[in-house]
Design a protein around this motif. Structure first.
Motif, PDB file in Angstrom:
ATOM      1  N   ASP A  11       0.827  -1.205   0.000  1.00 44.03           N
ATOM      2  CA  ASP A  11       0.000   0.000   0.000  1.00 44.03           C
ATOM      3  C   ASP A  11       0.859   1.253   0.000  1.00 44.03           C
ATOM      4  O   ASP A  11       0.488   2.279   0.569  1.00 44.03           O
ATOM      5  CB  ASP A  11      -0.937   0.004   1.217  1.00 44.03           C
ATOM      6  N   LEU A  12       2.015   1.178  -0.638  1.00 42.70           N
ATOM      7  CA  LEU A  12       2.938   2.307  -0.698  1.00 42.70           C
ATOM      8  C   LEU A  12       3.357   2.539  -2.144  1.00 42.70           C
ATOM      9  O   LEU A  12       3.766   1.601  -2.844  1.00 42.70           O
ATOM     10  CB  LEU A  12       4.168   2.036   0.172  1.00 42.70           C
ATOM     11  N   PHE A  13       3.249   3.803  -2.582  1.00 38.82           N
ATOM     12  CA  PHE A  13       3.535   4.169  -3.961  1.00 38.82           C
ATOM     13  C   PHE A  13       4.360   5.456  -3.979  1.00 38.82           C
ATOM     14  O   PHE A  13       4.199   6.315  -3.104  1.00 38.82           O
ATOM     15  CB  PHE A  13       2.235   4.391  -4.758  1.00 38.82           C
ATOM     16  N   THR A  14       5.232   5.586  -4.952  1.00 41.52           N
ATOM     17  CA  THR A  14       6.004   6.817  -5.123  1.00 41.52           C
ATOM     18  C   THR A  14       5.342   7.707  -6.164  1.00 41.52           C
ATOM     19  O   THR A  14       4.716   7.219  -7.112  1.00 41.52           O
ATOM     20  CB  THR A  14       7.446   6.514  -5.558  1.00 41.52           C
ATOM     21  N   MET A  15       5.498   9.017  -6.001  1.00 42.87           N
ATOM     22  CA  MET A  15       4.964  10.003  -6.935  1.00 42.87           C
ATOM     23  C   MET A  15       5.980  11.126  -7.074  1.00 42.87           C
ATOM     24  O   MET A  15       6.251  11.845  -6.119  1.00 42.87           O
ATOM     25  CB  MET A  15       3.621  10.566  -6.437  1.00 42.87           C
ATOM     26  N   ASP A  16       6.568  11.265  -8.248  1.00 42.18           N
ATOM     27  CA  ASP A  16       7.550  12.312  -8.537  1.00 42.18           C
ATOM     28  C   ASP A  16       6.979  13.223  -9.616  1.00 42.18           C
ATOM     29  O   ASP A  16       6.577  12.748 -10.681  1.00 42.18           O
ATOM     30  CB  ASP A  16       8.875  11.700  -9.009  1.00 42.18           C
ATOM     31  N   TYR A  17       6.956  14.509  -9.356  1.00 42.31           N
ATOM     32  CA  TYR A  17       6.391  15.461 -10.326  1.00 42.31           C
ATOM     33  C   TYR A  17       7.304  16.668 -10.448  1.00 42.31           C
ATOM     34  O   TYR A  17       8.140  16.930  -9.586  1.00 42.31           O
ATOM     35  CB  TYR A  17       4.986  15.893  -9.902  1.00 42.31           C
ATOM     36  N   ARG A  18       7.114  17.403 -11.524  1.00 39.52           N
ATOM     37  CA  ARG A  18       7.905  18.606 -11.778  1.00 39.52           C
ATOM     38  C   ARG A  18       7.073  19.593 -12.589  1.00 39.52           C
ATOM     39  O   ARG A  18       5.907  19.330 -12.918  1.00 39.52           O
ATOM     40  CB  ARG A  18       9.200  18.246 -12.524  1.00 39.52           C
ATOM     41  N   TYR A  19       7.672  20.732 -12.904  1.00 41.29           N
ATOM     42  CA  TYR A  19       7.026  21.776 -13.695  1.00 41.29           C
ATOM     43  C   TYR A  19       6.536  21.196 -15.033  1.00 41.29           C
ATOM     44  O   TYR A  19       7.223  20.382 -15.627  1.00 41.29           O
ATOM     45  CB  TYR A  19       8.042  22.896 -13.941  1.00 41.29           C
ATOM     46  N   PRO A  20       5.329  21.560 -15.497  1.00 45.99           N
ATOM     47  CA  PRO A  20       4.497  22.685 -15.051  1.00 45.99           C
ATOM     48  C   PRO A  20       3.279  22.293 -14.207  1.00 45.99           C
ATOM     49  O   PRO A  20       2.397  23.115 -14.021  1.00 45.99           O
ATOM     50  CB  PRO A  20       4.045  23.276 -16.387  1.00 45.99           C
ATOM     51  N   ILE A  21       3.183  21.049 -13.738  1.00 46.08           N
ATOM     52  CA  ILE A  21       2.030  20.655 -12.950  1.00 46.08           C
ATOM     53  C   ILE A  21       2.324  20.853 -11.468  1.00 46.08           C
ATOM     54  O   ILE A  21       3.485  20.923 -11.048  1.00 46.08           O
ATOM     55  CB  ILE A  21       1.608  19.195 -13.237  1.00 46.08           C
ATOM     56  N   SER A  22       1.250  20.909 -10.671  1.00 48.26           N
ATOM     57  CA  SER A  22       1.375  21.126  -9.231  1.00 48.26           C
ATOM     58  C   SER A  22       1.215  19.803  -8.493  1.00 48.26           C
ATOM     59  O   SER A  22       0.838  18.774  -9.082  1.00 48.26           O
ATOM     60  CB  SER A  22       0.322  22.123  -8.755  1.00 48.26           C
ATOM     61  N   ALA A  23       1.456  19.838  -7.186  1.00 46.23           N
ATOM     62  CA  ALA A  23       1.286  18.638  -6.365  1.00 46.23           C
ATOM     63  C   ALA A  23      -0.171  18.200  -6.338  1.00 46.23           C
ATOM     64  O   ALA A  23      -0.467  16.999  -6.372  1.00 46.23           O
ATOM     65  CB  ALA A  23       1.796  18.907  -4.946  1.00 46.23           C
ATOM     66  N   PHE A  24      -1.089  19.160  -6.294  1.00 43.80           N
ATOM     67  CA  PHE A  24      -2.510  18.828  -6.300  1.00 43.80           C
ATOM     68  C   PHE A  24      -2.905  18.132  -7.597  1.00 43.80           C
ATOM     69  O   PHE A  24      -3.598  17.104  -7.594  1.00 43.80           O
ATOM     70  CB  PHE A  24      -3.339  20.103  -6.106  1.00 43.80           C
ATOM     71  N   GLN A  25      -2.466  18.650  -8.741  1.00 41.26           N
ATOM     72  CA  GLN A  25      -2.802  18.049 -10.028  1.00 41.26           C
ATOM     73  C   GLN A  25      -2.158  16.674 -10.180  1.00 41.26           C
ATOM     74  O   GLN A  25      -2.787  15.738 -10.669  1.00 41.26           O
ATOM     75  CB  GLN A  25      -2.355  18.981 -11.149  1.00 41.26           C
ATOM     76  N   ALA A  26      -0.904  16.546  -9.737  1.00 43.85           N
ATOM     77  CA  ALA A  26      -0.224  15.258  -9.826  1.00 43.85           C
ATOM     78  C   ALA A  26      -0.902  14.218  -8.942  1.00 43.85           C
ATOM     79  O   ALA A  26      -1.075  13.057  -9.349  1.00 43.85           O
ATOM     80  CB  ALA A  26       1.244  15.430  -9.423  1.00 43.85           C
ATOM     81  N   PHE A  27      -1.299  14.612  -7.752  1.00 40.54           N
ATOM     82  CA  PHE A  27      -1.972  13.692  -6.833  1.00 40.54           C
ATOM     83  C   PHE A  27      -3.295  13.221  -7.421  1.00 40.54           C
ATOM     84  O   PHE A  27      -3.643  12.028  -7.350  1.00 40.54           O
ATOM     85  CB  PHE A  27      -2.191  14.394  -5.496  1.00 40.54           C
ATOM     86  N   ALA A  28      -4.053  14.134  -8.027  1.00 42.80           N
ATOM     87  CA  ALA A  28      -5.335  13.771  -8.628  1.00 42.80           C
ATOM     88  C   ALA A  28      -5.145  12.803  -9.793  1.00 42.80           C
ATOM     89  O   ALA A  28      -5.914  11.849  -9.961  1.00 42.80           O
ATOM     90  CB  ALA A  28      -6.071  15.028  -9.087  1.00 42.80           C
ATOM     91  N   ILE A  29      -4.115  13.021 -10.612  1.00 39.61           N
ATOM     92  CA  ILE A  29      -3.862  12.115 -11.730  1.00 39.61           C
ATOM     93  C   ILE A  29      -3.501  10.717 -11.221  1.00 39.61           C
ATOM     94  O   ILE A  29      -3.958   9.701 -11.760  1.00 39.61           O
ATOM     95  CB  ILE A  29      -2.740  12.681 -12.620  1.00 39.61           C
ATOM     96  N   CYS A  30      -2.707  10.655 -10.165  1.00 42.26           N
ATOM     97  CA  CYS A  30      -2.327   9.355  -9.600  1.00 42.26           C
ATOM     98  C   CYS A  30      -3.527   8.646  -8.983  1.00 42.26           C
ATOM     99  O   CYS A  30      -3.619   7.412  -9.035  1.00 42.26           O
ATOM    100  CB  CYS A  30      -1.229   9.539  -8.557  1.00 42.26           C
TER     101      CYS A  30
END
Length: 407
Positions: free
Chosen positions: A377-396
């Protein structure tokens, strides 16, 4: 004197002043004595109020420069919570995440990530409560507790599924002050829409829906900032024939122009939570500090009319196609050690070509968002410009949802 001792002395002095002031106020009401405004003279004469602004600013500048990462950076947020004058200075000193690579205030979660490197986060899933928690990794090891960023709760409906996203892990209701947005899927789980509860840029169009009308009614507090601003659309390719293979997904970022990934391109930046009718200081324990760095720093200034033009092309993200490994007999992607467990949920998103065609498989540095499994139940999420943490979290979160016609 250490910084923690300084902060504690400041809070003790303010607390004792409030106690004396409240007692004096009650006494004046009962005995009809003189007005207690004389107590404010004592506060004005305190060492904190009389501290020269130049000296105070120099102290806060040194704190900001000396603390690069969490958890030591929590002292920067503590400075902003001392009083209004301290907060105003800290809002000017803290830079945007795309420049500093730091997530200091809650508004940073709505701002684009760093340009030069990805921010490494991880998601914890609770199967029993259908909740998901996003943390910022403090070290390279995934065993650390991390810094809590966002939380989401899954809510099933007859025709769709909602994931409500909040800044508070204990209160994820839409009527909460900490509600920031949601993810909604269709019945088949193949199409998703990401909604922001606040305008993502100047001139954003408010989407009308039944849930929006319910939140705007008398069922919740009238001051709750409820809204539905569509910021992204996610689509998974149908697999009606049941052929084996990885998922194929595409994300259209409604609030980000395609020119943002070009050299010198810019993406819209939220600089404030629209809570002007609320008392910001009363939102305990998570105050909504607001960053003004985008307006104060000429190098990071934004022109709203560029992001609100209707004819501007939207940024489209597509998942990188994995390669078939003959020895392992599985589909493989280069996650650079950030993913250790094979799963159909794993993906990497890159900017889609302008005129169609395939994505260059060797452009690992161009990965805007990657998500993968490292535990049950553990997953990694790495994001960068131009998306935000909120947008990246929603996509995941869309990857967690059951997909009847894609498996």
């Amino acid at each position: 004197m250490s910084f923690k001792t300084l902060i504690q002395d400041m809070r003790d002095e303010i607390g004792s002043f409030r106690l004396r002031s409240s007692r004096s106020l009650r006494a004046s009401v009962v005995h009809e004595g003189p007005s207690p405004f004389g107590e404010f003279d004592a506060l004005k004469q305190s060492c904190w109020a009389n501290l020269p602004p130049e000296l105070l600013r120099d102290v806060l500048v040194r704190i900001e420069e000396s603390e690069a990462t969490w958890p030591p950076r929590k002292d920067v947020a503590a400075c902003a919570g001392v009083c209004r004058s301290w907060r105003d200075i800290m809002k000017e000193l803290v830079k945007l995440p795309e420049i500093s690579g730091k997530l200091t205030f809650p508004i940073s979660l709505k701002q684009p990530g760093p340009r030069e490197f990805p921010l490494q986060c991880f998601i914890k899933r609770n199967r029993n409560t259908h909740t998901y928690y996003l943390y910022l990794g403090l070290t390279q090891a995934l065993t650390d507790d991390g810094k809590f960023l966002l939380a989401a709760r899954k809510s099933r409906r007859p025709t769709c599924t909602d994931y409500l996203i909040s800044l508070n892990k204990d209160d994820m209701s839409k009527g909460s002050y900490t509600y920031v947005g949601k993810l909604r899927s269709n019945f088949l789980g193949t199409k998703f829409t990401v909604y922001d509860a606040h305008p993502p840029y100047a001139g954003a169009v408010l989407s009308k829906s039944r849930s929006m009308r319910m939140v705007g009614s008398n069922q919740v507090a009238p001051r709750v900032p409820a809204g539905n601003y569509a910021v992204a659309h996610i689509a998974y390719e149908l697999n009606v024939l049941g052929s084996r293979g990885p998922r194929r997904m595409q994300c259209v970022m409604d609030s980000i122009p395609s020119s943002s990934i070009e050299p010198g391109g810019i993406a819209p930046v939220q600089t404030d939570f629209p809570l002007s009718s609320l008392n910001i200081d009363s939102l305990h324990p998570l105050p909504f500090f607001r960053s003004k760095s985008a307006r104060l720093d000429p190098s990071t200034s934004r022109t709203d009319h560029l992001t609100t033009q209707k004819d501007s092309k939207k940024l489209t993200l597509k998942n990188k196609s994995p390669r078939w490994h003959e020895q392992l007999q599985c589909w493989c992607l280069n996650f650079r050690g950030r993913v250790t467990v094979a799963s159909v949920k794993n993906f990497q998103l890159v900017a889609a070509p302008e005129e169609g065609g395939t994505v260059n498989q060797e452009q690992d540095g161009k990965v805007i968002l990657q998500f993968g499994k490292v535990g049950k139940d553990l997953f990694t999420m790495d994001y960068r410009y131009p998306i935000s943490a909120f947008q990246a979290f929603a996509i995941c979160l869309s990857s967690f949802d059951t997909k009847i016609a894609c498996e």
